[in-house]
Design a protein around this motif. Structure first.
Motif, short mmCIF file in Angstrom:
data_model
loop_
_atom_site.label_atom_id
_atom_site.label_comp_id
_atom_site.label_asym_id
_atom_site.label_seq_id
_atom_site.Cartn_x
_atom_site.Cartn_y
_atom_site.Cartn_z
N GLU A 131 46.24 25.67 69.96
CA GLU A 131 46.01 25.37 69.03
C GLU A 131 47.46 24.86 68.77
O GLU A 131 48.32 24.80 69.37
CB GLU A 131 46.39 26.26 67.46
N ILE A 132 48.02 23.34 68.39
CA ILE A 132 48.99 22.62 68.33
C ILE A 132 48.39 22.22 66.31
O ILE A 132 48.10 21.75 66.25
CB ILE A 132 49.12 21.06 68.95
N ARG A 133 50.25 22.86 65.81
CA ARG A 133 50.13 23.08 64.65
C ARG A 133 51.23 22.17 63.92
O ARG A 133 52.55 22.51 64.27
CB ARG A 133 50.35 24.27 64.22
N GLN A 134 51.05 20.86 63.59
CA GLN A 134 52.21 20.51 62.68
C GLN A 134 51.81 20.04 61.45
O GLN A 134 51.07 18.64 61.35
CB GLN A 134 51.97 18.85 63.93
N PRO A 135 51.81 20.68 60.94
CA PRO A 135 50.97 20.68 59.12
C PRO A 135 52.05 18.86 58.98
O PRO A 135 53.15 18.69 59.09
CB PRO A 135 52.26 21.57 58.32
#
Ligand code: CA
Length: 228
Positions: A131-135
């Motif tokens: 996962e790459i999480r960048q809201p």
């Protein structure tokens, strides 16, 4: 634990950071001075990222950075600099900081920088979680999927590859040539315009307002930047 520290004496900036990083899923500790930050870091050795203001009463951000770095090579350190502190950037990086953010900064820029360092500091290996999480975006590199605000965005394979390249390089200007090489491969003899065509389509899918793109911004005469 996604533990991060914000060291900032200005209440408004500190609460802005706290609110946005909590929203992004971090466990945030607050320090109003360098002394307080050093105490908190001593008691919480599992802290993965620290954001450090430079101008503080008492010991300043550079000195805190230097002392932390002397015993902790793993923690990610981001200096918070004012626009007038250009030289501070350089000095900050030399005293062992990994990155810097210039005030005023947007919530998106802030979380992207913290996420990037968090992954690099080993807190969350994208190859293990996928996962790459960048809201408001969440990319799953195993399923090759992208969500925005929890909703699936349908992408072509090319669009996905461009998005992944962007999300792996937040805040960095990427030239059309870089994007072409990375996504189509170095042997591709196509026109650079293919990049623009795909970016235009990608914007239609992920931007709130295509006329005024917020996430994929144009770097005139060069290429594009993953937002903020
Ligand atoms: Ca300050």
């Amino acid at each position: 634990m996604r533990k991060v520290l914000i060291m900032e004496d200005e209440d408004s900036i500190r609460s802005f950071v706290v609110i946005n990083l909590r929203r992004a899923g971090y466990d945030v500790m607050e320090a109003r001075s360098g002394e307080e930050a050093l105490e908190l870091l001593k008691d919480n050795p599992d802290t993965r990222v620290a954001l450090m203001d430079i101008m503080l009463p008492g010991i300043d951000g550079f000195e805190v950075c230097r002392r932390v770095r002397a015993t902790n090579s793993r923690i990610g350190i981001i200096m918070l600099t004012a626009r007038s502190q250009e030289m501070d950037k350089v000095t900050g990086l030399m005293t062992g900081a990994d990155d810097y953010v210039t005030k005023p900064f947007s919530p998106a820029e802030l979380t992207a920088r913290v996420d990037a360092l968090f992954r690099r500091s080993g807190g969350e290996d994208p190859t293990s979680t996928g996962e790459i999480r960048q809201p408001p975006f969440l990319m799953n590199t195993r399923n090759r999927t992208l969500e925005k605000n929890g909703e699936r965005v349908k992408l072509t394979q090319v669009e996905y590859s461009i998005m992944r390249y962007f999300m792996e390089n937040p805040g960095k200007a990427l030239s059309r040539e870089d994007i072409l090489d990375r996504v189509w491969g170095r042997d591709y003899f196509g026109d650079l315009k293919i990049v623009d065509v795909n970016i235009r389509r990608l914007r239609l899918k992920i931007e709130d307002n295509v006329q005024n793109p917020l996430y994929i911004t144009t770097v005139w005469g060069f290429g594009y930047k993953w937002g903020f």
